[in-house]
Design a protein around this motif. Structure first.
Motif, PDB file in Angstrom:
ATOM      1  N   TRP A  88       0.825  -1.202   0.000  1.00 11.82           N
ATOM      2  CA  TRP A  88       0.000   0.000   0.000  1.00 11.82           C
ATOM      3  C   TRP A  88       0.864   1.259   0.000  1.00 11.82           C
ATOM      4  O   TRP A  88       0.517   2.263  -0.625  1.00 11.82           O
ATOM      5  N   ASP A  89       1.991   1.221   0.683  1.00  8.93           N
ATOM      6  CA  ASP A  89       2.884   2.378   0.636  1.00  8.93           C
ATOM      7  C   ASP A  89       3.352   2.640  -0.796  1.00  8.93           C
ATOM      8  O   ASP A  89       3.370   3.786  -1.263  1.00  8.93           O
ATOM      9  N   ALA A  90       3.704   1.562  -1.505  1.00  8.13           N
ATOM     10  CA  ALA A  90       4.169   1.705  -2.885  1.00  8.13           C
ATOM     11  C   ALA A  90       3.045   2.157  -3.806  1.00  8.13           C
ATOM     12  O   ALA A  90       3.247   2.980  -4.715  1.00  8.13           O
ATOM     13  N   ALA A  91       1.838   1.629  -3.574  1.00 10.23           N
ATOM     14  CA  ALA A  91       0.704   1.991  -4.425  1.00 10.23           C
ATOM     15  C   ALA A  91       0.365   3.472  -4.291  1.00 10.23           C
ATOM     16  O   ALA A  91       0.146   4.167  -5.298  1.00 10.23           O
ATOM     17  N   ILE A  92       0.327   3.967  -3.051  1.00 11.51           N
ATOM     18  CA  ILE A  92       0.028   5.379  -2.846  1.00 11.51           C
ATOM     19  C   ILE A  92       1.156   6.254  -3.381  1.00 11.51           C
ATOM     20  O   ILE A  92       0.925   7.331  -3.954  1.00 11.51           O
ATOM     21  N   GLY A  93       2.400   5.777  -3.228  1.00 16.71           N
ATOM     22  CA  GLY A  93       3.524   6.523  -3.795  1.00 16.71           C
ATOM     23  C   GLY A  93       3.421   6.629  -5.309  1.00 16.71           C
ATOM     24  O   GLY A  93       3.653   7.702  -5.887  1.00 16.71           O
ATOM     25  N   ALA A  94       3.060   5.524  -5.967  1.00 13.09           N
ATOM     26  CA  ALA A  94       2.920   5.537  -7.422  1.00 13.09           C
ATOM     27  C   ALA A  94       1.743   6.405  -7.856  1.00 13.09           C
ATOM     28  O   ALA A  94       1.810   7.109  -8.871  1.00 13.09           O
TER      29      ALA A  94
ATOM     30  N   LYS B 134      -3.634  14.561 -13.519  1.00 15.15           N
ATOM     31  CA  LYS B 134      -4.878  13.827 -13.321  1.00 15.15           C
ATOM     32  C   LYS B 134      -4.944  13.348 -11.870  1.00 15.15           C
ATOM     33  O   LYS B 134      -4.222  13.823 -11.020  1.00 15.15           O
ATOM     34  N   GLN B 135      -5.815  12.420 -11.590  1.00 12.44           N
ATOM     35  CA  GLN B 135      -5.955  11.903 -10.238  1.00 12.44           C
ATOM     36  C   GLN B 135      -5.135  10.622 -10.066  1.00 12.44           C
ATOM     37  O   GLN B 135      -4.722   9.997 -11.046  1.00 12.44           O
ATOM     38  N   GLY B 136      -4.937  10.238  -8.803  1.00  9.58           N
ATOM     39  CA  GLY B 136      -4.137   9.052  -8.510  1.00  9.58           C
ATOM     40  C   GLY B 136      -4.972   7.791  -8.423  1.00  9.58           C
ATOM     41  O   GLY B 136      -5.287   7.167  -9.432  1.00  9.58           O
ATOM     42  N   LEU B 137      -5.353   7.403  -7.202  1.00  8.81           N
ATOM     43  CA  LEU B 137      -6.089   6.151  -6.959  1.00  8.81           C
ATOM     44  C   LEU B 137      -7.529   6.462  -6.568  1.00  8.81           C
ATOM     45  O   LEU B 137      -7.772   7.198  -5.602  1.00  8.81           O
ATOM     46  N   VAL B 138      -8.469   5.909  -7.306  1.00  2.44           N
ATOM     47  CA  VAL B 138      -9.893   6.124  -7.031  1.00  2.44           C
ATOM     48  C   VAL B 138     -10.504   4.858  -6.440  1.00  2.44           C
ATOM     49  O   VAL B 138     -10.561   3.830  -7.117  1.00  2.44           O
TER      50      VAL B 138
ATOM     51  N   ASP C 258      -0.885  13.431   0.785  1.00  6.48           N
ATOM     52  CA  ASP C 258      -0.240  12.969  -0.444  1.00  6.48           C
ATOM     53  C   ASP C 258      -0.997  13.381  -1.704  1.00  6.48           C
ATOM     54  O   ASP C 258      -0.422  13.353  -2.799  1.00  6.48           O
ATOM     55  N   LYS C 259      -2.292  13.700  -1.568  1.00  7.34           N
ATOM     56  CA  LYS C 259      -3.132  14.012  -2.734  1.00  7.34           C
ATOM     57  C   LYS C 259      -3.138  12.845  -3.730  1.00  7.34           C
ATOM     58  O   LYS C 259      -3.248  13.036  -4.946  1.00  7.34           O
ATOM     59  N   ALA C 260      -3.027  11.642  -3.195  1.00 11.60           N
ATOM     60  CA  ALA C 260      -2.983  10.455  -4.047  1.00 11.60           C
ATOM     61  C   ALA C 260      -4.369   9.875  -4.299  1.00 11.60           C
ATOM     62  O   ALA C 260      -4.566   9.094  -5.235  1.00 11.60           O
TER      63      ALA C 260
ATOM     64  N   ALA D 283     -12.429   6.574 -18.066  1.00  6.91           N
ATOM     65  CA  ALA D 283     -12.345   7.636 -19.064  1.00  6.91           C
ATOM     66  C   ALA D 283     -10.936   8.211 -19.151  1.00  6.91           C
ATOM     67  O   ALA D 283     -10.696   9.169 -19.883  1.00  6.91           O
ATOM     68  N   GLY D 284     -10.007   7.629 -18.386  1.00 10.26           N
ATOM     69  CA  GLY D 284      -8.628   8.081 -18.417  1.00 10.26           C
ATOM     70  C   GLY D 284      -8.311   9.192 -17.447  1.00 10.26           C
ATOM     71  O   GLY D 284      -7.267   9.851 -17.559  1.00 10.26           O
ATOM     72  N   ASP D 285      -9.208   9.415 -16.460  1.00 12.16           N
ATOM     73  CA  ASP D 285      -9.032  10.543 -15.537  1.00 12.16           C
ATOM     74  C   ASP D 285      -8.150  10.232 -14.337  1.00 12.16           C
ATOM     75  O   ASP D 285      -7.875  11.120 -13.528  1.00 12.16           O
ATOM     76  N   ALA D 286      -7.750   8.964 -14.165  1.00 14.51           N
ATOM     77  CA  ALA D 286      -6.994   8.581 -12.971  1.00 14.51           C
ATOM     78  C   ALA D 286      -6.010   7.479 -13.303  1.00 14.51           C
ATOM     79  O   ALA D 286      -6.159   6.763 -14.305  1.00 14.51           O
ATOM     80  N   ALA D 287      -5.023   7.317 -12.423  1.00 17.58           N
ATOM     81  CA  ALA D 287      -3.976   6.319 -12.651  1.00 17.58           C
ATOM     82  C   ALA D 287      -4.408   4.923 -12.251  1.00 17.58           C
ATOM     83  O   ALA D 287      -3.971   3.932 -12.860  1.00 17.58           O
ATOM     84  N   MET D 288      -5.252   4.802 -11.214  1.00 15.25           N
ATOM     85  CA  MET D 288      -5.659   3.499 -10.701  1.00 15.25           C
ATOM     86  C   MET D 288      -7.078   3.583 -10.168  1.00 15.25           C
ATOM     87  O   MET D 288      -7.557   4.667  -9.802  1.00 15.25           O
ATOM     88  N   THR D 289      -7.729   2.434 -10.094  1.00 16.01           N
ATOM     89  CA  THR D 289      -9.003   2.353  -9.396  1.00 16.01           C
ATOM     90  C   THR D 289      -9.144   0.978  -8.755  1.00 16.01           C
ATOM     91  O   THR D 289      -8.638  -0.015  -9.285  1.00 16.01           O
TER      92      THR D 289
END
Length: 409
Positions: free
Chosen positions: A164-170, A180-184, A236-238, A250-256
């Motif tokens: 989870w630390d790595a995921a939020i960092g990415a 764009k946004q990070g993890l939704v 972190d604004k992740a 729609a391509g608005d975020a890196a992960m969901t």
């Protein structure tokens, strides 16, 4: 008011069930069955209607219709229909409402209405049984995974590094570099907190004890998990903050974080993507799944026909078709090769990591009797946490203050 209506309807449900089963059409006359669902997804509707059409071809006197109700108030709508005498013959039941429906006495036992019951994985039926009887068929047992836009996250951590630390960092890095946004956390939207379970369970946090009687929000695992989530949002604004809309598909975020039923939304995606298991956390590797069951209502007008359609809808052949969106409980179908046939957009190795391993080792999202009232109480008590500088432990203590009387009601 809505919560109290659900509670009252469930009480009425039990009293109505005691009045006797619905009738069946023994003379072979025309029968129309109605099944409530929460999905109006075009692909889901086509699949359901195709199965119903095939059943009608073999049983010309039986027509099956599907009543798609909004997921936001699905259980309210179904229980209101039942209380008002407009009982569906079959109902798609969400895992959050399973304890209420199963304990109400409103469902018909289905042990004689399931093809090859020995194929069904025991882990998938626990929520749907009472006194050893299967009261709803768990046609969808869908573990959560993480869809990743690999155009935005080209260096995705793998193996033991996928934490989870790595995921939020990415996610943070991708948000900064792309704008764009990070993890939704899909379907959370600061309303349905149960969709945070795929995160907080990484700490071994539980909303309440296994017997459902003791609040778990003020326990250290939940405090640690929610502190992590709060920091990911506001420091972190992740993770998108309150009021920020971002559609991964729609391509608005890196992960969901979501389930494989959403993969169809990526068929024409203008970006490269992959599906991976939930990141590991302090408790190690883990899995969380959502479930949906199909039940036959005792007060439906055509109980026997409904049971027969349920047998057809969930038989081996149709279960394999449903697996395109709803991972089946049948162990012979829980292989990477079999699931890949129904899910051509997903790789067999991803299906094994997320779905097969998740079903065998995962836990279901939070559910409880009187869940609607409890879920709403948690949501209201969590509201003070969704702002910068919130006192997370104090907020979580407040959640327990709010729901402890409801857990033992």
């Amino acid at each position: 008011m809505r919560v109290m209506n659900i509670a009252a309807a469930m009480v009425l449900l039990g009293s109505l069930a005691a009045c006797g089963d619905g009738s069946s059409s023994a003379d072979g006359g025309a029968v129309t069955l109605r099944m409530t669902t929460w999905s109006a997804n075009e692909a889901h509707v086509k699949l359901f209607t195709d199965i119903a059409a095939a059943y009608h071809g073999a049983h010309p006197n039986v027509t099956v219709t599907f009543d798609a109700l909004p997921v936001e108030n699905y259980t309210t709508a179904v229980t209101t229909q039942i209380a008002g005498g407009n009982t569906p013959d079959l109902a798609w039941i969400l895992e959050s409402a399973a304890p209420d429906f199963v304990s109400s006495g409103a469902l018909v036992p289905l042990d004689d209405a399931v093809e090859n019951p020995s194929e069904i994985a025991p882990t998938t039926t626990a929520l749907w049984k009472q006194d050893g009887k299967l009261l709803a068929y768990p046609f969808s047992t869908s573990p959560f995974g993480v869809f990743v836009n690999t155009d935005l996250v080209p260096d995705l951590p793998t193996g033991d590094d996928w934490t989870w630390d790595a995921a939020i960092g990415a996610a943070k890095k991708a948000a900064v570099s792309s704008g764009k946004q990070g993890l939704v956390p899909r379907d959370f939207d600061y309303k349905d907190w149960t969709n945070l379970a795929p995160i907080f369970d990484a700490w071994g946090a539980q909303a309440w004890s296994a017997d459902g009687k003791t609040c778990g929000f003020d326990k250290q695992p939940m405090v640690d998990a929610m502190t992590f989530i709060h920091q990911a949002i506001f420091d972190d604004k992740a993770i998108p903050g309150p009021g920020v809309a971002a559609d991964f598909f729609a391509g608005d975020a890196a992960m969901t974080i979501t389930q494989i039923s959403r993969a169809s939304l990526l068929e024409d995606a203008p970006f490269d993507w992959t599906l991976v298991r939930l990141p590991s956390g302090p408790r190690g590797t883990y899995a969380v799944f959502g479930q949906a069951g199909i039940g036959v209502l005792k007060k439906g007008e055509h109980v026997d026909e409904a049971k027969d359609f349920l047998r057809f809808f969930t038989n081996d052949a149709n279960s394999a078709k449903l697996a395109a969106y709803f991972p089946p409980p049948r162990t012979p179908q829980l292989t990477p090769e079999t699931l890949a046939e129904s899910n051509p957009l997903l790789k067999p190795e991803n299906l094994k990591d997320v779905v097969i391993d998740g079903i065998s080792s995962g836990v279901v999202k939070p559910s409880h009797r009187n869940s609607a009232e409890i879920v709403q109480a948690v949501r209201s008590a969590l509201d003070p946490m969704w702002k910068p500088g919130a006192d997370v432990p104090a907020v979580l203590t407040g959640v327990c203050t709010a729901i402890q009387p409801l857990l033992t009601k």
